[in-house]
Design a protein around this motif. Structure first.
Motif, mmCIF file in Angstrom:
data_model
loop_
_atom_site.group_PDB
_atom_site.id
_atom_site.type_symbol
_atom_site.label_atom_id
_atom_site.label_comp_id
_atom_site.label_asym_id
_atom_site.label_seq_id
_atom_site.Cartn_x
_atom_site.Cartn_y
_atom_site.Cartn_z
ATOM 1 N N LYS A 59 22.083 26.444 -27.522
ATOM 2 C CA LYS A 59 21.919 26.226 -26.222
ATOM 3 C C LYS A 59 20.578 26.661 -25.304
ATOM 4 O O LYS A 59 20.042 25.678 -24.740
ATOM 5 C CB LYS A 59 22.887 27.333 -25.275
ATOM 6 N N THR A 60 19.880 27.439 -26.207
ATOM 7 C CA THR A 60 18.313 27.631 -25.735
ATOM 8 C C THR A 60 17.669 26.800 -26.184
ATOM 9 O O THR A 60 16.795 26.201 -25.526
ATOM 10 C CB THR A 60 18.122 29.273 -26.421
ATOM 11 N N HIS A 62 18.098 23.800 -26.493
ATOM 12 C CA HIS A 62 18.255 22.539 -25.596
ATOM 13 C C HIS A 62 17.603 22.663 -24.250
ATOM 14 O O HIS A 62 17.194 21.871 -23.707
ATOM 15 C CB HIS A 62 19.923 22.030 -25.580
ATOM 16 N N ASN A 63 17.863 23.860 -23.835
ATOM 17 C CA ASN A 63 17.172 24.186 -22.542
ATOM 18 C C ASN A 63 15.827 24.444 -22.580
ATOM 19 O O ASN A 63 15.039 23.762 -21.833
ATOM 20 C CB ASN A 63 17.663 25.679 -22.034
ATOM 21 N N HIS A 64 15.059 24.594 -23.697
ATOM 22 C CA HIS A 64 13.822 24.526 -24.100
ATOM 23 C C HIS A 64 13.147 23.109 -24.186
ATOM 24 O O HIS A 64 12.234 22.515 -23.485
ATOM 25 C CB HIS A 64 13.429 25.152 -25.448
ATOM 26 N N LYS A 66 14.590 20.443 -22.532
ATOM 27 C CA LYS A 66 14.515 19.938 -20.998
ATOM 28 C C LYS A 66 13.342 20.581 -20.402
ATOM 29 O O LYS A 66 12.784 19.673 -19.645
ATOM 30 C CB LYS A 66 15.808 20.418 -20.647
ATOM 31 N N ALA A 67 13.112 21.763 -20.657
ATOM 32 C CA ALA A 67 11.813 22.290 -19.901
ATOM 33 C C ALA A 67 10.693 21.729 -20.358
ATOM 34 O O ALA A 67 9.610 21.411 -19.590
ATOM 35 C CB ALA A 67 11.896 23.862 -20.163
#
Length: 319
Positions: A59-60, A62-64, A66-67
């Motif tokens: 999850k982290t 994929h968050n990275h 996106k950012a």
């Protein structure tokens, strides 16, 4: 309402930490070409940025992703047909983007130094003091379109002044960071050196970056950071002799530089730019290094100006 830089020390630290993690991820995938998530997670376990030694949560990751796409316009794509391998989309474009290339190269060097303590004393870097304190909060302000209260001590004034600005872009030149901003007091775009900032506060006041403001176009004609509308574009020609011309060939002074005449012992270089103070200072720097090898040919006023500076220096040092 105003939020001081001091009260946001923790959030700024978290921002810097996340930035390093984003750059680590881009650097890791860029260097690998194509890489699986498991391999990325394994490398994260060994990274000096990983204080806990834990694997990277999916999850982290994929968050990275996106950012990174939002902040740097770098897309990390997945090739499912090749076995779910991640890669940088249009990686070749990174070499055409000076900002992203600089970020990647800077991070890559720093990351290698963190991994090899024995090499730290053998790699000597230039220090840019002005970027250490205020660069991150200015970039945060630009990202969130929030104005800044600046306490600034110009070289031209005896005391510091506090005023509000809307930061448009930042630029580094000759070991100094500068912020180009709209001064809300007189509604004019001005350039401020970060090493002359005494205090900086982030406000809750929003601003909108004008659609017609293009940082590249703003500095397109400038030599460095001086944008003087009263200084018109001119054709400048200088004669450079001996080995000094090799320096200009390998590191051009300006994008407009052209070598228009070559003989066995000299070359004539031509520039098209406003001859602002910082460009004049650059010519003097080269003249100091090799006074007999640099000669301004035109315009005549600049040639005369260099003669006057030389005469003044001679008069001061003759006794």
């Amino acid at each position: 309402m105003r939020t001081t830089h001091k009260s946001h020390t923790t959030s700024k630290g978290n921002t810097a930490l996340l930035f390093n993690r984003y750059m680590w991820l881009v650097d890791t995938i860029h260097k690998a070409g194509h890489i699986s998530f498991d391999a990325i997670s394994d490398r994260w376990e060994q990274s000096p940025l990983n204080d806990t030694g834990e694997k990277l949560p999916l999850k982290t990751f994929h968050n990275h992703r996106k950012a990174i796409q939002e902040m740097f316009d770098i897309n990390i794509e997945c090739d499912r047909r090749a076995g779910y391998l991640y890669f940088i989309e249009h990686a070749e474009d990174l070499q055409q983007d000076s900002v992203r290339t600089w970020l990647l190269n800077t991070f890559a060097v720093a990351h290698r130094l963190m991994q090899t303590d024995d090499l730290k004393q053998r790699i000597l870097l230039e220090e840019i003091p002005s970027g250490q304190r205020f660069l991150v909060p200015i970039i945060d302000s630009m990202r969130h379109n929030r104005t800044l209260m600046l306490t600034y001590h110009s070289f031209w004034h005896n005391t510091a002044h506090t005023f509000e600005i809307a930061p448009y872009c930042v630029k580094v030149f000759h070991q100094r960071w500068y912020v180009v901003a709209l001064s809300l007091g007189d509604n004019r775009i001005r350039i401020y050196a970060l090493d002359r900032i005494q205090a900086l506060d982030t406000t809750e006041h929003a601003f909108t970056l004008p659609n017609d403001f293009d940082p590249q176009a703003y500095f397109s004609d400038a030599f460095g950071v001086i944008v003087d509308t009263d200084c018109r574009m001119e054709r400048i020609r200088i004669r450079v002799k001996g080995m000094q011309r090799q320096y200009l060939r390998t590191l051009p002074l300006h994008a407009s530089q052209q070598e228009i005449a070559i003989t066995d012992d000299a070359s004539v270089f031509e520039f098209h730019l406003p001859p602002t103070l910082d460009f004049q200072q650059e010519l003097l720097t080269h003249a100091v290094n090799a006074a007999s090898e640099i000669e301004v040919l035109e315009p005549q006023w600049l040639r005369q100006h260099m003669q006057e500076i030389g005469a003044d220096l001679y008069r001061i040092h003759r006794d």
